[in-house]
Design an enzyme around this catalytic site. Structure first.
Site, short mmCIF file in Angstrom:
data_model
loop_
_atom_site.label_atom_id
_atom_site.label_comp_id
_atom_site.label_asym_id
_atom_site.label_seq_id
_atom_site.Cartn_x
_atom_site.Cartn_y
_atom_site.Cartn_z
N SER A 201 76.47 28.66 7.80
CA SER A 201 77.59 29.32 8.47
C SER A 201 78.69 29.60 7.44
O SER A 201 78.42 30.20 6.42
CB SER A 201 78.06 28.44 9.63
OG SER A 201 78.80 29.22 10.55
N HIS A 337 72.43 28.05 16.21
CA HIS A 337 73.07 28.39 14.93
C HIS A 337 72.94 27.18 13.99
O HIS A 337 73.32 26.07 14.35
CB HIS A 337 74.55 28.70 15.20
CG HIS A 337 75.32 29.12 13.99
ND1 HIS A 337 74.84 30.00 13.04
CD2 HIS A 337 76.58 28.80 13.58
CE1 HIS A 337 75.76 30.18 12.12
NE2 HIS A 337 76.82 29.47 12.41
#
Ligand SMILES: *[C@@H]1O[C@H](CO)[C@@H](O)[C@H](O)[C@H]1NC(C)=O
Ligand SMILES: *[C@@H]1O[C@H](CO)[C@@H](O)[C@H](O)[C@H]1NC(C)=O
Ligand SMILES: *[C@@H]1O[C@H](CO)[C@@H](O)[C@H](O)[C@H]1NC(C)=O
Ligand SMILES: *[C@@H]1O[C@H](CO)[C@@H](O)[C@H](O)[C@H]1NC(C)=O
Length: 388
Positions: A201, A337
């Site tokens: 991320s 994610h």
């Protein structure tokens, strides 16, 4: 000539980014707005590369472009670095300009294999499965450069809270210091020639930038970094204009301290930038180091089409330099994610084996399960030159 530059550039990383062998970027750059990706093979003065040995100075130009427009300045190597192991902690002291700062990283040695080990520096801890033959070096990158609050963190203790470096280039500078420390600390039991970097991320962006700027990093595994890791700002703007919410340059400068204090000046005119992030990928092509971009097709905010097309353009430089298989791309649909699907394991294993474990693994991976039309000409209006 190529060999000589290789030595000079390799040396300058350790002695502090000395670029006296390449010309510096002109103060004024007038780049005609272009909705397509800037030609990575075109010097800022308009002359196009015709030989391989011209790439190192073009690379230096690209490093300077990113620092000037986007990330802020990467200081040259500091006056001194000392380090020592204490238990599982590698303590690193850095002195520069009469100031001293110390930080430490934790080193988890592998359960198999023999020293000196290869290692992966993990921004904030790894979300990839690291094999039991590879050490994990956990790097608290937000202690080096705070995520919330500009000018805070160890980097700024040394260089001042007004330094224009954004958090990502400041953290990359910290990775360079970890490499210094590994080189002078045999007690760490790590082979500095076989060190990778990862993060997911926002830390995927960070890991991408660290590997791009620190040539001693042998392999980068940026995971789900989306824009500014895999993706290009130009495509992100178009995705957003088409009505899908994605992380754009305009949006990313609000609140976050990852980029330089100068980047906000440019984010409303992305087509006028003489660079885009395909050129960040290109920084890995020479000296050639492994790069496996791991992305997630299911998350619109990451800009999956942008990631795919941007990386495809970046790899053209690898192609021109004959190192296409140093760069892999893997994009797979999953809902979590920073989760890591088994479907992406073969490419991860191959890249780690080849670049960290010195095994003879094949690393030709260019995978997506995205269902969009692939039209390179939509973004690329230049060709790959033959560079003898
Ligand atoms: C770069 O190299 C030149 C020539 O060798 C030297 O004079 C200069 O001090 C160096 N600069 C840095 C920042 O190391
Ligand atoms: C353009 O810049 C490159 C890199 O600095 C240099 O090698 C080349 O000679 C320059 N070309 C012209 C026409 O000035
Ligand atoms: C780092 O600096 C501190 C304070 O000056 C000192 O006590 C320590 O021994 C140094 N550690 C290393 C690894 O050089
Ligand atoms: C934006 O929409 C147009 C029109 O449908 C399409 O041709 C184009 O590919 C889209 N752009 C992106 C980046 O998705």
């Amino acid at each position: 000539m190529f060999g000589l530059l290789f030595l000079l550039l390799t040396a300058h990383v350790t002695v502090g980014q000395n670029i006296t062998d390449c010309s510096t970027l002109p103060a004024d750059i007038n780049y005609a707005a272009n909705p397509k990706f800037p030609d990575p093979f075109l010097h800022i003065n308009g002359s196009r590369l015709t030989k391989r040995d011209q790439w190192p100075c073009r690379k230096e130009e690209i490093r300077q472009l990113f620092q000037r427009y986007s990330y802020g300045k990467l200081p040259p190597g500091p006056a001194s670095v000392t380090a020592s192991m204490s238990g599982t902690s590698l303590k690193i002291n850095v002195s520069d300009g009469g100031k001293t700062m110390s930080f430490s990283v934790s080193v988890k040695l592998p359960s198999a294999g023999s020293a000196p080990y290869s290692a992966i520096i993990a921004y904030g801890g790894s979300s990839l499965p690291i094999p039991n033959t590879v050490a994990t070096i956990t790097y608290q990158n937000f202690d080096m450069a705070a995520d919330n609050g500009r000018g805070k963190g160890k980097f700024y203790e040394l260089y001042g809270s007004n330094h224009n470096a954004g958090g990502m280039i400041a953290a990359a500078w910290g990775v360079d210091r970890i490499m210094d420390a590994l080189e002078i600390t045999p007690d760490a039991k790590i082979d500095p020639k076989r060190v990778g970097v990862t993060g997911c991320s926002r830390n995927g962006k960070g890991a991408m930038i660290a590997g791009a700027f620190v040539d001693r990093i042998a392999l980068a595994l940026p995971q789900e970094g989306g824009q500014s890791a895999a993706g290009c700002w130009r495509i992100a703007d178009e995705i957003q204009a088409n009505g899908t919410k994605v992380e754009t340059a305009r949006q990313i400068v609000n609140g976050d301290t990852w980029f330089s204090t100068d980047f906000p000046k440019y984010v409303n005119a992305v087509p006028s930038l003489p660079w885009d992030n395909h050129m960040l990928h290109a920084l890995y092509a020479y000296p050639p180091r492994g790069l496996l971009i791991i992305e997630n097709t299911a998350i619109d905010y990451l800009g999956p089409t942008s990631n795919y097309h941007c990386a495809t353009a970046g790899r053209k430089v690898h192609e021109a330099l004959g190192v296409k298989d140093y760069f892999g791309f893997s994009q797979y649909t999953h809902s979590d994610h920073c989760g890591f699907p088994k479907a992406q394991q073969p490419e991860l294993t191959a890249f780690i084996e080849r670049f960290l474990l010195s095994k003879d693994a094949k690393t030709e991976f260019w995978k997506t399960d995205g269902k969009w039309p692939i039209d390179e000409k939509r973004w690329i209006d230049w060709t790959v030159p033959v560079l003898p």
